[in-house]
Design a protein around this motif. Structure first.
Motif, short mmCIF file in Angstrom:
data_model
loop_
_atom_site.label_atom_id
_atom_site.label_comp_id
_atom_site.label_asym_id
_atom_site.label_seq_id
_atom_site.Cartn_x
_atom_site.Cartn_y
_atom_site.Cartn_z
N LEU A 15 0.84 -1.20 0.00
CA LEU A 15 0.00 0.00 0.00
C LEU A 15 0.87 1.25 0.00
N ASP A 16 1.95 1.23 0.75
CA ASP A 16 2.90 2.35 0.76
C ASP A 16 3.50 2.54 -0.63
N LEU A 17 3.88 1.45 -1.28
CA LEU A 17 4.43 1.55 -2.64
C LEU A 17 3.39 2.09 -3.61
N LYS A 56 9.06 -4.78 -8.54
CA LYS A 56 10.26 -4.54 -9.36
C LYS A 56 11.31 -4.05 -8.38
N THR A 57 12.52 -4.51 -8.59
CA THR A 57 13.60 -4.09 -7.70
C THR A 57 14.71 -3.43 -8.50
N ASN A 58 15.42 -2.53 -7.85
CA ASN A 58 16.55 -1.85 -8.46
C ASN A 58 17.63 -1.72 -7.39
N TYR A 65 12.29 -0.42 -4.31
CA TYR A 65 11.20 -1.27 -4.80
C TYR A 65 10.09 -0.40 -5.37
N ARG A 66 9.37 -1.00 -6.28
CA ARG A 66 8.15 -0.39 -6.80
C ARG A 66 7.23 -1.50 -7.26
N LEU A 67 5.97 -1.17 -7.43
CA LEU A 67 5.00 -2.16 -7.89
C LEU A 67 5.24 -2.48 -9.35
N SER A 68 5.06 -3.72 -9.73
CA SER A 68 5.23 -4.09 -11.13
C SER A 68 3.95 -3.86 -11.94
N ARG A 69 2.84 -3.63 -11.24
CA ARG A 69 1.56 -3.33 -11.89
C ARG A 69 0.94 -2.10 -11.23
N THR A 70 -0.12 -1.61 -11.81
CA THR A 70 -0.83 -0.48 -11.20
C THR A 70 -1.61 -0.97 -9.97
N PRO A 71 -1.86 -0.09 -9.00
CA PRO A 71 -2.52 -0.50 -7.75
C PRO A 71 -3.89 -1.15 -7.93
N ASP A 72 -4.56 -0.85 -9.03
CA ASP A 72 -5.88 -1.46 -9.24
C ASP A 72 -5.78 -2.91 -9.71
#
Length: 145
Positions: A15-17, A56-58, A65-72
């Protein structure tokens, strides 16, 4: 059925991401601070999420980190099944009740199967975006001059 700390923290992290999706890759320490969760505990949750292609990681200076898809595209049910395993209230409520030698004459089995169905349908109907939208609505409703 109780959702473990691991499930709650994974949901909080994602949720934070989702909330910071426009910030690029987000450092785990920043998530830990905002969510008031131990960074070490989050480090234990990340591998399960990475294996499922949710993140997704970098690495490196701008790593995180970030989400690999949109929150929906993320449901609460999906996230909790990744961290908790089954959401079944009892082992025999899942689709393979045939593994139980008493399933044929168990009068209570339909109750457990119904509860299992309702739990999954409810949690699969809520996305990270839904939670963000509800959070924003509450913030607007609480605004005072």
């Amino acid at each position: 059925m109780k959702i473990s700390t691991k499930g709650r923290y994974a949901l909080g992290m994602l949720l934070d991401l989702a909330e910071h999706q426009n910030d690029g890759f987000v450092a785990l320490k920043d998530i830990a601070e905002r969510q008031n969760i131990s960074k070490k505990y989050l480090e234990q949750i990340v591998p399960a999420l990475n294996r499922s292609d949710i993140l997704k990681t970098n690495r490196g200076f701008q790593g995180g980190y970030r989400l690999s898809r949109t929150p929906d595209k993320y449901t609460v049910g999906e996230i909790l099944r990744l961290t908790e395993g089954s959401l079944s209230p009892v082992a025999c409520a899942e689709s393979d009740a045939a593994g139980c030698e008493h399933s044929g004459e168990c009068a209570i089995l339909p109750v457990w199967q119904g509860l299992y169905k309702v739990i999954n349908e409810y949690l699969d109907s809520i996305t990270l975006q839904d939670i963000l939208d509800q959070q924003r609505e509450r913030a607007i409703d609480n605004y005072m001059i």
